[in-house]
Design a protein around this motif. Structure first.
Motif, short mmCIF file in Angstrom:
data_model
loop_
_atom_site.label_atom_id
_atom_site.label_comp_id
_atom_site.label_asym_id
_atom_site.label_seq_id
_atom_site.Cartn_x
_atom_site.Cartn_y
_atom_site.Cartn_z
N UNK A 281 -5.01 -0.90 -12.96
CA UNK A 281 -4.56 0.21 -13.80
C UNK A 281 -5.77 0.94 -14.36
N UNK A 282 -5.59 2.23 -14.63
CA UNK A 282 -6.66 3.01 -15.25
C UNK A 282 -6.44 3.18 -16.75
N UNK A 283 -5.23 2.80 -17.21
CA UNK A 283 -4.89 3.04 -18.62
C UNK A 283 -3.61 2.28 -18.94
N UNK A 284 -3.49 1.82 -20.20
CA UNK A 284 -2.26 1.18 -20.66
C UNK A 284 -2.06 1.55 -22.11
N UNK A 285 -0.84 1.78 -22.48
CA UNK A 285 -0.56 2.32 -23.81
C UNK A 285 -0.94 1.37 -24.94
N UNK A 286 -1.05 0.06 -24.68
CA UNK A 286 -1.29 -0.91 -25.74
C UNK A 286 -2.70 -1.47 -25.72
N UNK A 287 -3.66 -0.70 -25.27
CA UNK A 287 -5.05 -1.18 -25.21
C UNK A 287 -5.76 -1.10 -26.56
N UNK A 288 -5.51 -0.05 -27.33
CA UNK A 288 -6.22 0.15 -28.59
C UNK A 288 -5.42 1.12 -29.47
N UNK A 289 -5.83 1.33 -30.70
CA UNK A 289 -5.07 2.22 -31.59
C UNK A 289 -4.87 3.63 -31.04
N UNK B 78 0.68 0.44 -8.66
CA UNK B 78 1.88 0.11 -9.44
C UNK B 78 1.61 0.44 -10.89
N UNK B 79 2.55 1.05 -11.56
CA UNK B 79 2.36 1.46 -12.95
C UNK B 79 3.45 0.86 -13.83
N UNK C 173 0.86 -1.19 0.00
CA UNK C 173 0.00 0.00 0.00
C UNK C 173 0.89 1.23 0.00
N UNK C 174 1.62 1.38 -1.09
CA UNK C 174 2.54 2.52 -1.26
C UNK C 174 2.63 2.83 -2.74
N UNK C 175 3.59 3.62 -3.15
CA UNK C 175 3.69 3.97 -4.56
C UNK C 175 5.07 4.49 -4.91
#
Length: 402
Positions: A276-284, A256-257, A227-229
């Motif tokens: 995660x709320x977002x990832x670079x390789x999800x869609x075009x 964790x990112x 529980x940290x970052x």
């Protein structure tokens, strides 16, 4: 009768003129402040990447406010609430900043958003996680944009207990964010049928995690939850691997990112689960934004960077729609908008200030699964916004009508 009609028309004309005047951009400048960590534990997590993401948003907005200037200012809050507070007052009182964005470190985010709300300026919190922003300390001028402790806990906690990982031990950063994240996750674990074997707290930016890891091992819990970052997560994972913890216990990074995975490498992080709320390789569209960001920063963006891009872009669109930088008018426009960009699809802002968007349960790939640079994560599950975030019915925000 004619005189009454004339007076009525004149009153309408003056009212229209007053409305147009109040709708002007103050000083013909829209000023946005990125307050972030440029020197400490959250440097890679937010930092210069958040500044560059805000610049990309301003560029993409283009000439949406003809004849008006858009200015970006930046500051390093050094993870100190007093420094962040002083800079916020200076920005608003002296420099005329309209909106403040990013704010990693929940203690700083809480302090700065209080000041901004008092002065009727908008806080777009993309880096902070504390659930108080949309509960006890909600405000008409706060948008909690990317994630919060409820979503981090809810997505990972439920899924892992369902997999049979029922006993948990927490290694927690000893400040507002860490405590809030531990409490939220522990509540989810227990509600899902799991148990909490114990916890231990460490100071922010700790240099040595050896004793903390040994106590986590001694607990014999199935899951050791971090529980940290930022740098604390990185150093805790290094220490856990040094002591062989992942051989017998499951290590979970609750915040964790991809930046953390890159710093540690796949060998130390493989098979770890993360929310995660977002990832670079999800869609075009995410890949296109990732490539543009990489061209400038030589690293892929994480969810905070993508969220900062979106928050700044949507703020500027709301200013355009309102025809004003008046905070009440801009917030009204923001809450009417559907948010569709590189960060979110069909996002929207609730009455409590929570920006609603899907969240993702991800797993770190093994080294032999990664085919290209930054190909680090695989999607395990997409969690719809209404399931990921705290239900509005549970909100303690006084703005929510029940």
């Amino acid at each position: 009768m004619k005189r009454a009609t004339l007076l009525s028309a004149l009153a309408f004309s003056l009212s229209t003129f007053a409305g147009a005047a109040s709708a002007a951009i103050s000083g013909d400048v829209v000023k946005i402040g990125v307050m972030t960590d440029l020197s400490g534990v959250y440097l890679d997590y937010a930092g210069k990447g958040s500044v560059e993401a805000a610049k990309l948003a301003i560029e993409d907005f283009g000439n949406g406010l003809p004849g008006k200037k858009i200015e970006l200012v930046t500051a390093d809050h050094q993870n100190k609430a007093d420094i962040g507070s002083a800079k916020a007052r200076e920005w608003i009182d002296r420099d005329g900043v309209d909106a403040i964005v990013d704010l990693p470190n929940s203690s700083v985010a809480l302090a700065v958003s209080r000041i901004a709300s008092e002065k009727k300026r908008i806080s777009l919190i993309t880096g902070g996680a504390n659930l108080r922003h949309t509960n006890e300390e909600c405000s008409p001028y706060i948008v909690h944009y990317v994630y919060d402790t409820y979503a981090l806990a809810n997505v990972a906690g439920k899924a892992m207990v369902k997999q049979g990982l029922k006993s948990w031990y927490f290694l927690t950063a000893d400040y507002a964010f860490g405590q809030s994240l531990e409490t939220a996750t522990a509540d989810v674990v227990k509600a899902s049928g799991g148990t909490v074997a114990g916890n231990i707290k460490h100071p922010l930016n700790a240099s040595d995690f050896s004793s903390f890891i040994l106590q986590a091992q001694a607990s014999k819990a199935q899951v050791v939850a971090l529980a940290n970052g930022g740098g604390d997560t990185i150093n805790a994972i290094k220490a856990a691997n040094d002591f062989g913890l992942p051989r017998n216990q499951t290590l979970v990074g609750l915040l964790m990112t991809i930046s953390d995975v890159h710093s540690l490498g796949l060998k130390l992080t493989q098979r770890m689960k993360l929310t995660d709320a977002w990832y670079w390789d999800l869609n075009p569209q995410t890949r296109e934004f990732g490539a543009r960001f990489f061209a400038r920063m030589k690293r892929m963006p994480n969810m905070v960077h993508a969220g900062t891009y979106s928050a700044v872009l949507q703020y500027l669109k709301a200013v355009q729609a309102a025809g004003s930088d008046d905070s009440d008018a801009v917030m009204a426009a923001l809450k009417k908008a559907k948010i569709n960009d590189a960060f979110a699809k069909n996002g929207y802002i609730r009455a409590d200030g929570r920006m609603m968007h899907d969240m993702y349960l991800m797993e770190v790939k093994a080294p032999n699964e990664s085919k290209t640079p930054w190909d680090y994560l695989k999607l395990v599950a997409t969690v719809p916004a209404e399931e990921a975030f705290q239900p509005l019915s549970q909100s303690r925000c006084p703005l929510v009508k029940k």
